[in-house]
Structure formats: structure tokens, C-alpha cells
Scaffold this motif. Structure first.
Motif, short mmCIF file in Angstrom:
data_model
loop_
_atom_site.label_atom_id
_atom_site.label_comp_id
_atom_site.label_asym_id
_atom_site.label_seq_id
_atom_site.Cartn_x
_atom_site.Cartn_y
_atom_site.Cartn_z
N LEU A 149 0.77 -1.15 -0.08
CA LEU A 149 0.03 -0.01 -0.09
C LEU A 149 0.93 1.34 0.07
N THR A 150 0.45 2.35 -0.68
CA THR A 150 1.24 3.57 -0.44
C THR A 150 0.46 4.29 0.95
N ILE A 151 1.28 5.35 1.05
CA ILE A 151 0.87 5.88 2.39
C ILE A 151 -0.57 6.37 2.07
N SER A 152 -0.94 6.97 1.07
CA SER A 152 -2.40 7.44 0.86
C SER A 152 -3.45 6.21 1.09
N GLU A 153 -3.15 5.03 0.23
CA GLU A 153 -4.16 3.95 0.27
C GLU A 153 -4.12 3.46 1.73
N ALA A 154 -2.84 3.31 2.47
CA ALA A 154 -3.04 2.99 3.97
C ALA A 154 -3.94 3.90 4.72
N ALA A 155 -3.87 5.16 4.61
CA ALA A 155 -4.63 6.20 5.39
C ALA A 155 -5.79 5.97 4.99
N TRP A 156 -6.50 5.61 3.77
CA TRP A 156 -7.88 5.38 3.23
C TRP A 156 -8.44 4.12 4.06
N ILE A 157 -7.74 3.25 4.20
CA ILE A 157 -8.05 1.86 4.88
C ILE A 157 -8.43 2.30 6.50
N ALA A 158 -7.49 3.09 6.96
CA ALA A 158 -7.68 3.39 8.42
C ALA A 158 -8.54 4.30 8.61
N ALA A 159 -8.82 5.22 7.72
CA ALA A 159 -10.08 6.09 7.68
C ALA A 159 -11.34 5.44 8.05
N VAL A 160 -11.74 4.44 7.72
CA VAL A 160 -13.11 4.03 7.85
C VAL A 160 -13.27 3.37 9.21
N LEU A 161 -12.39 3.40 10.19
CA LEU A 161 -12.53 3.14 11.31
C LEU A 161 -13.16 4.12 12.14
N PRO A 162 -13.87 3.96 13.04
CA PRO A 162 -14.55 2.87 13.69
C PRO A 162 -15.56 2.40 13.06
N ASN A 163 -16.27 2.92 11.82
CA ASN A 163 -17.36 2.48 11.24
C ASN A 163 -17.32 2.18 9.98
N PRO A 164 -16.61 0.72 9.82
CA PRO A 164 -16.26 0.31 8.40
C PRO A 164 -17.65 -0.02 7.60
N LYS A 165 -18.71 -0.08 8.35
CA LYS A 165 -19.83 -0.56 7.50
C LYS A 165 -20.44 0.69 6.95
N LYS A 166 -20.18 1.86 7.49
CA LYS A 166 -20.81 3.14 7.06
C LYS A 166 -20.10 3.54 5.68
N TYR A 167 -18.66 3.64 6.14
CA TYR A 167 -17.71 4.38 5.17
C TYR A 167 -17.12 3.73 4.08
N ASP A 168 -16.91 4.11 2.72
CA ASP A 168 -16.37 3.26 1.93
C ASP A 168 -15.16 4.35 0.99
N PRO A 169 -13.98 3.61 1.26
CA PRO A 169 -12.69 4.50 0.47
C PRO A 169 -13.05 4.62 -1.07
N LYS A 170 -13.88 3.64 -1.42
CA LYS A 170 -13.84 3.73 -2.93
C LYS A 170 -14.94 4.82 -3.31
N ASN A 171 -16.02 5.28 -2.33
CA ASN A 171 -16.73 6.52 -2.62
C ASN A 171 -16.74 7.27 -1.41
N PRO A 172 -15.68 8.10 -1.00
CA PRO A 172 -15.48 8.60 0.28
C PRO A 172 -16.48 10.12 0.44
N SER A 173 -17.06 10.18 1.62
CA SER A 173 -17.62 11.32 1.81
C SER A 173 -16.71 12.58 2.04
N PRO A 174 -17.25 13.55 2.27
CA PRO A 174 -16.40 14.61 2.50
C PRO A 174 -15.67 14.53 4.02
N TYR A 175 -16.34 13.98 4.71
CA TYR A 175 -15.92 13.73 6.21
C TYR A 175 -14.90 12.83 6.14
N LEU A 176 -14.86 11.79 5.23
CA LEU A 176 -13.79 10.58 5.22
C LEU A 176 -12.77 11.41 4.46
#
Length: 214
Positions: A170-197
Motif C-alpha cells: 500500500l502507498t501512504i495514501s491507500e493505508a490512510a484510506w483503509i484506516a479512515a473507515v475505522l471505527p465505522n467500516p460498515k458506513k464508510y467506503d474508501p471507494k466512494n468517500p464522503s467529505p468527512y472521510l
């Protein structure tokens, strides 16, 4: 009757001790949360890997996102707990103060929920694994078992699911996208990120500069 109760308690204690020893050397065969994901989404996508195979970027990203004092505390971040309690007393959206060690105890040994009984058990398991496992093992178990999407568990499965590659690549950016979904991975999706994400992703990338894996 009391004799049978004592025998049951003794058996439970022995099984717990054996499971804790097992967990020092091996990943859990399955967790209650993984079983729940299997029933809810009809799949269990996971790929257990060793600590060294994970790569440093995703480790730093998750620590930056979830618990920047991970290598400094004894399993409990008391300042974070106090801030969470003060925040929750205001009646706003509930905020947690759990460390990676606490989340690992919950994910491996317990179930999801907010009851005081479960939190009490979580505290006991957290104390034990801090003494019996050590930081590297706790982080490895956490990164292998954490829910990272709908029926997706662990950072290796998440890396392949979201980016089609192993976590060590993973690149630094990709690793950060994966971590960004925590702690609500059912709600957030790195493939379709919200402004908050997106905002959280950028924050994690900045915070990763301050994370040391020791």
C-alpha cells in the motif's frame, strides 16, 4: 448444585487461560464479530498474515487514526477515557475512548455492545493480554481481526478488497484510506468517500509522520 457451579467456573477459567496462551502464538479461528458479519452479509473475507508481512504504512495509519499512544500506555488511555466521558455527559453523539488493546480484547474474546458487564470483561482481558502478549502481538491480532467493511476483516483482506494489493504494498495514501473507515467500516467506503472521510484521510496522513512503531 454449588459444586457443579464451581466446576463450570473452573472449566471456563481453564478454557480462557488456554485461549489466551493460544492467542499469543496464533490468530483466532473465528470471532463472534466475524460470525455476525458472516450471517449479516453472507461472506467472511479475511486473510491472516504475520506482523512482518503487514508492512509499516498500514500499521502507522491505524495507530495514527485509533490510538497514537499505543506503545506508551499500559492498555488504557485514561486521558482519552476522561475526554470521552465528558463529551458523552453533554448528551452529544457517543464517543469512545478505547485503545487498540481494548478493541483487541473485545474483538478476540468478546462481543460488540456497550453494557457495563462487557466493558468490565474487556478491562480484564486488556490487562491480561498487555502482560501476556505484548504490543507487537496485540497489534498483529488487532490488524488481522478488525472489521474493515461489510463482511471484510483484517487489513490484508481490506487491502485486496479496496485496492487489489497486499497491505505491505500500500502507498501512504491507500493505508490512510483503509484506516479512515475505522471505527465505522460498515458506513464508510474508501471507494466512494464522503467529505468527512476525505477530511479524516488527510488528517491521518499528517498524523502518520508522528507515529513510531516502538
Amino acid at each position: 448444585m454449588w459444586k457443579k457451579i464451581k466446576q463450570i467456573i473452573f472449566i471456563i477459567l481453564i478454557l480462557n487461560v488456554l485461549f489466551i496462551i493460544w492467542g499469543r502464538f496464533f490468530n483466532p479461528p473465528i470471532t463472534i464479530t466475524q460470525i455476525g458479519g458472516l450471517f449479516e452479509y453472507g461472506k467472511l473475507q479475511r486473510d491472516y498474515i504475520s506482523y512482518d508481512e503487514m508492512g509499516d504504512k498500514v500499521k502507522k495509519a491505524v495507530i495514527a487514526s485509533e490510538d497514537q499512544k499505543f506503545f506508551m500506555h499500559d492498555g488504557f488511555d485514561y486521558s482519552a477515557i476522561e475526554k470521552a466521558m465528558a463529551h458523552n455527559e453533554k448528551g452529544k453523539k457517543i464517543r469512545g475512548g478505547s485503545t487498540i488493546s481494548q478493541q483487541t480484547a473485545k474483538n478476540i474474546f468478546l462481543w460488540q455492545g456497550r453494557s457495563w458487564f462487557r466493558k468490565g470483561l474487556e478491562a480484564v482481558y486488556t490487562f491480561i493480554i498487555e502482560k501476556a502478549w505484548g504490543k507487537d502481538v496485540i497489534l498483529a491480532r488487532y490488524l488481522n481481526s478488525i472489521e474493515m467493511g461489510q463482511g471484510v476483516f483484517g487489513i490484508e483482506a481490506a487491502s485486496k478488497y479496496y485496492f487489489g494489493k497486499s497491505s505491505k504494498d500500500l502507498t501512504i495514501s491507500e493505508a490512510a484510506w483503509i484506516a479512515a473507515v475505522l471505527p465505522n467500516p460498515k458506513k464508510y467506503d474508501p471507494k466512494n468517500p464522503s467529505p468527512y472521510l476525505t477530511k479524516k484521510h488527510n488528517w491521518i496522513m499528517r498524523q502518520m509522520r508522528n507515529v513510531s512503531l516502538k
